[in-house]
Design a protein around this motif. Structure first.
Motif, short mmCIF file in Angstrom:
data_model
loop_
_atom_site.label_atom_id
_atom_site.label_comp_id
_atom_site.label_asym_id
_atom_site.label_seq_id
_atom_site.Cartn_x
_atom_site.Cartn_y
_atom_site.Cartn_z
N LEU B 18 -4.11 14.36 -4.63
CA LEU B 18 -4.61 13.33 -3.43
C LEU B 18 -3.83 13.69 -1.81
O LEU B 18 -3.37 13.83 -1.41
CB LEU B 18 -3.67 11.95 -3.36
CG LEU B 18 -4.13 10.80 -2.33
CD1 LEU B 18 -5.37 10.81 -3.24
CD2 LEU B 18 -3.40 9.90 -2.25
N VAL B 20 -4.96 13.36 1.91
CA VAL B 20 -4.88 11.68 2.76
C VAL B 20 -5.29 11.80 4.02
O VAL B 20 -6.07 11.53 4.50
CB VAL B 20 -3.20 11.25 3.08
CG1 VAL B 20 -3.43 10.12 3.70
CG2 VAL B 20 -2.59 10.69 1.36
N GLY B 41 -5.16 2.46 2.91
CA GLY B 41 -5.05 3.07 2.79
C GLY B 41 -5.65 4.69 3.59
O GLY B 41 -6.05 5.20 2.11
N SER B 42 -6.51 3.93 4.41
CA SER B 42 -7.18 5.23 5.11
C SER B 42 -5.88 6.09 5.61
O SER B 42 -6.89 7.17 6.59
CB SER B 42 -7.75 4.51 6.28
OG SER B 42 -6.82 3.95 7.30
N LYS B 44 -3.54 5.74 8.08
CA LYS B 44 -2.41 5.31 9.49
C LYS B 44 -1.00 5.01 8.99
O LYS B 44 -0.68 6.10 9.93
CB LYS B 44 -3.15 3.47 9.44
CG LYS B 44 -4.95 2.87 9.88
CD LYS B 44 -4.86 1.68 9.76
CE LYS B 44 -4.08 0.47 8.93
NZ LYS B 44 -4.75 0.56 7.72
N GLU B 176 2.16 -1.70 11.75
CA GLU B 176 2.51 -3.33 11.28
C GLU B 176 3.56 -3.52 11.56
O GLU B 176 3.94 -4.41 10.20
CB GLU B 176 1.96 -2.66 9.63
CG GLU B 176 0.26 -2.71 9.68
CD GLU B 176 0.18 -2.83 8.28
OE1 GLU B 176 -0.28 -4.25 7.87
OE2 GLU B 176 -0.36 -1.63 7.47
N1 LIG Z 1 4.60 8.80 -1.41
C1 LIG Z 1 3.35 9.29 -1.20
N2 LIG Z 1 2.85 9.25 -2.37
C2 LIG Z 1 1.81 8.89 -3.31
N3 LIG Z 1 0.74 8.54 -2.42
C3 LIG Z 1 1.24 8.33 -1.01
C4 LIG Z 1 2.27 8.17 -0.22
N4 LIG Z 1 2.56 7.35 0.72
C5 LIG Z 1 1.18 6.86 0.66
N5 LIG Z 1 -0.16 6.88 -0.01
C6 LIG Z 1 -1.24 7.41 -0.29
O1 LIG Z 1 -1.62 7.62 0.60
C7 LIG Z 1 -3.12 7.05 1.37
C8 LIG Z 1 -2.94 6.30 2.64
O2 LIG Z 1 -1.35 5.80 2.47
P1 LIG Z 1 -1.35 5.01 4.37
O3 LIG Z 1 -0.16 3.90 3.72
O4 LIG Z 1 -1.05 6.16 5.42
O5 LIG Z 1 -2.34 3.73 4.72
P2 LIG Z 1 -2.38 2.96 5.89
O6 LIG Z 1 -3.42 3.07 6.25
O7 LIG Z 1 -1.54 2.41 6.50
O8 LIG Z 1 -2.83 1.39 4.40
P3 LIG Z 1 -2.23 0.62 4.56
O9 LIG Z 1 -3.71 -0.61 5.65
O10 LIG Z 1 -2.52 -0.43 3.18
O11 LIG Z 1 -0.88 0.10 5.10
C9 LIG Z 1 -3.02 5.76 0.17
O12 LIG Z 1 -3.78 6.59 -0.63
C10 LIG Z 1 -1.58 6.28 -0.14
O13 LIG Z 1 -1.67 5.42 -1.65
#
Ligand SMILES: Nc1ncnc2c1ncn2[C@@H]1O[C@H](COP(=O)(O)OP(=O)(O)OP(=O)(O)O)[C@@H](O)[C@H]1O
Ligand SMILES: [Mg+2]
Lengths: 220, 261
Positions: B18, B20, B41-42, B44, B176
């Protein structure tokens, strides 16, 4: 066969001698198990993969075989390759190794139960690895481990009669020898049971105290 | 114009298969208050965690306060940073987490004094004096001797803010910080953040779903989607006149879900 109080008083000093060795073996075995367990746990959690795997294998091997077999091995087989140990030392090593594997599991579970956020908060406040262990992780991981460790201590204590199989003159062995030479079993064996019961009861009270105490620290 | 205090240069972050973050670049000016918004999941949180060195990066470079974050100079070139180097870089950055992550075995005061005493060698009396000032600032001075378990979520988060401030980082990251709180406790934490923004010239990066707060707090808003910056600009422009369709859709959805602007 009648209960003979005179005989009881007559064998008491010998049995107390044995009890001393039993307690000594338990204390040394527990100390060794605590250290060996820590080594096992650290190797399993932080060592490079091959070494961590090898440690897991050793741990499973020790756990999957009876303590009695291990004691025989240490006392009667090791001399074949030139390692001759006094009986008590062999017994302590056997207890320490065997229960070290259980202690390792308690340590691992206790450490893994500390949430990942605690490691991250430590890092975000710029603590070093050492400071994180000492000030953040262990103070949270150790108290919940104490009841489990104390349980194993009691279990180990009750398994020390196995040491009689490798000639350690602990309580059971002393009782057997006075029984064998007098053909009276009821008093020595009853006393062995009573001694173990008393010690276990004391330990259980102590254990409750520990559980209470560490539960309170959390709530403070 | 001052040089950026954070310079993110086409970084990539992968978790296994994946991806990110894919070649993300952005800059933050000293003292700037930046809000990062975008769908779940974007990426941030990932960006903040990378800046706090809680993650590793799969590619690219980050410069913080004039120095590389994940690389250190060696023999005229750059090599991956070792733990000692990272330790020094972390002095510049603090972070407040969604779930507070207070040290539960230490009282409020000790939570705040622990790191200054250990990492900066500050004497206990001095550390406590400074901690009490900060606790006063976040309205928690009267709970200095309480244990975290005795506090509400909003109180815990205010202590967590004081704990991060105690190290006087140049950059603060907020992930957050109100989303784990009961609705009636959100405002007390936001008030502390407003005060902080008004009274300090710290650089602040804020990930939030509180659009109204982001609007008031930020100098600049970045809208993220799938690891990319889709749109950025002044709060008024992003919230009142979003140009990109994805931004519009996101804002419409989040406002429909009951978030105020
Ligand atoms: N330790 C990890 N192992 C695998 N995938 C991860 C891990 N941490 C995050 N991800 C993936 O990375 C992507 C981005 O996650 P992130 O937590 O940065 O999103 P976010 O923008 O903070 O979302 P949210 O608003 O839900 O907090 C997501 O698809 C998440 O599933
Ligand atoms: Mg997030």
């Amino acid at each position: 066969m009648e209960w003979d109080w005179n005989f009881v008083w007559q064998i008491m000093p010998t049995l107390l001698e044995g009890l001393k060795i039993t307690i000594l073996a338990t204390a040394l075995g527990a100390a060794l198990a605590a250290v060996i367990g820590l080594v096992f746990a650290i190797l399993r959690m932080t060592a490079p993969k091959p070494l961590a795997r090898a440690t897991s294998f050793v741990v499973e091997f020790i756990r999957g075989t009876p303590l009695l077999v291990q004691l025989y091995f240490i006392f009667y087989v090791l001399p074949d390759i030139g390692i001759r140990l006094p009986a008590l030392l062999a017994g302590v090593i056997g207890l320490g190794l065997h229960y070290g594997t259980y202690a390792a599991e308690v340590y691992r579970a206790g450490i893994e139960n500390v949430p990942r956020g605690q490691w991250e908060a430590a890092k975000a406040t710029n603590l070093t690895g050492r400071q994180t262990w000492i000030h953040v992780i262990l103070p949270q991981a150790l108290p919940p481990m104490i009841p489990a460790l104390a349980n194993y201590l009691i279990a180990m204590f009750k398994e020390t009669p196995l040491l009689s199989a490798i000639t350690v003159l602990e309580l059971m062995n002393q009782a057997k020898s006075v029984a064998n030479s007098s053909y009276r079993y009821i008093e020595p064996m009853t006393l062995v049971g009573v001694f173990f019961l008393i010690m276990s009861l004391i330990s259980v009270v102590f254990l409750r105290f520990l559980e209470e105490r560490y539960a309170r620290v959390e709530e403070r | 114009m001052a040089a950026p205090i954070i310079r993110i240069d086409s970084i990539t972050k992968r978790y296994g298969p994946l991806t990110v973050l894919d070649g993300l670049s952005m800059e933050v000016l000293p003292g700037e208050k930046l809000a990062l918004i975008g769908p779940s999941g974007s990426g941030k949180t990932t960006i903040l965690r990378i800046l706090m060195t809680l993650e590793t990066i799969s590619g690219g470079h980050i410069e913080v306060d004039g120095e590389q974050l994940y690389h250190m100079p060696r023999n005229g070139g750059l090599v991956p940073a070792d733990e000692r180097y990272l330790h020094r870089m972390r002095e510049k950055i603090g972070m407040v987490f969604q779930h507070f992550n207070l040290f539960p075995h230490k009282c409020v005061l000790d939570n705040v004094t622990l790191a200054p005493m250990l990492t900066k060698g500050v004497a206990k009396a001095e550390a406590e004096k400074r901690a009490m000032e900060l606790l006063d600032m976040v309205g928690m001075a009267d709970k200095a001797k309480s244990m975290p378990a005795q506090l509400s979520g909003g109180q815990k988060q205010r202590v967590a803010i004081a704990r991060a401030l105690a190290l006087s980082p140049k950059i603060m990251l907020f992930d957050e910080v109100t989303s784990a709180l009961d609705p009636e406790l959100v405002e007390e934490v936001l008030n502390v953040m407003r005060k902080l923004a008004a009274e300090t010239d710290m650089t602040m990066l804020l990930v939030t779903h509180e659009m109204g707060f982001a609007h008031d707090f930020a100098d600049r808003v970045l809208f993220f989607d799938r690891g990319k910056i889709v749109e950025e600009g002044k709060p008024d422009d992003i919230f009142r006149h979003p140009r990109q369709e994805r931004t519009q859709t996101f804002l419409r959805k989040i406002l429909a879900a009951g978030h105020r602007l």
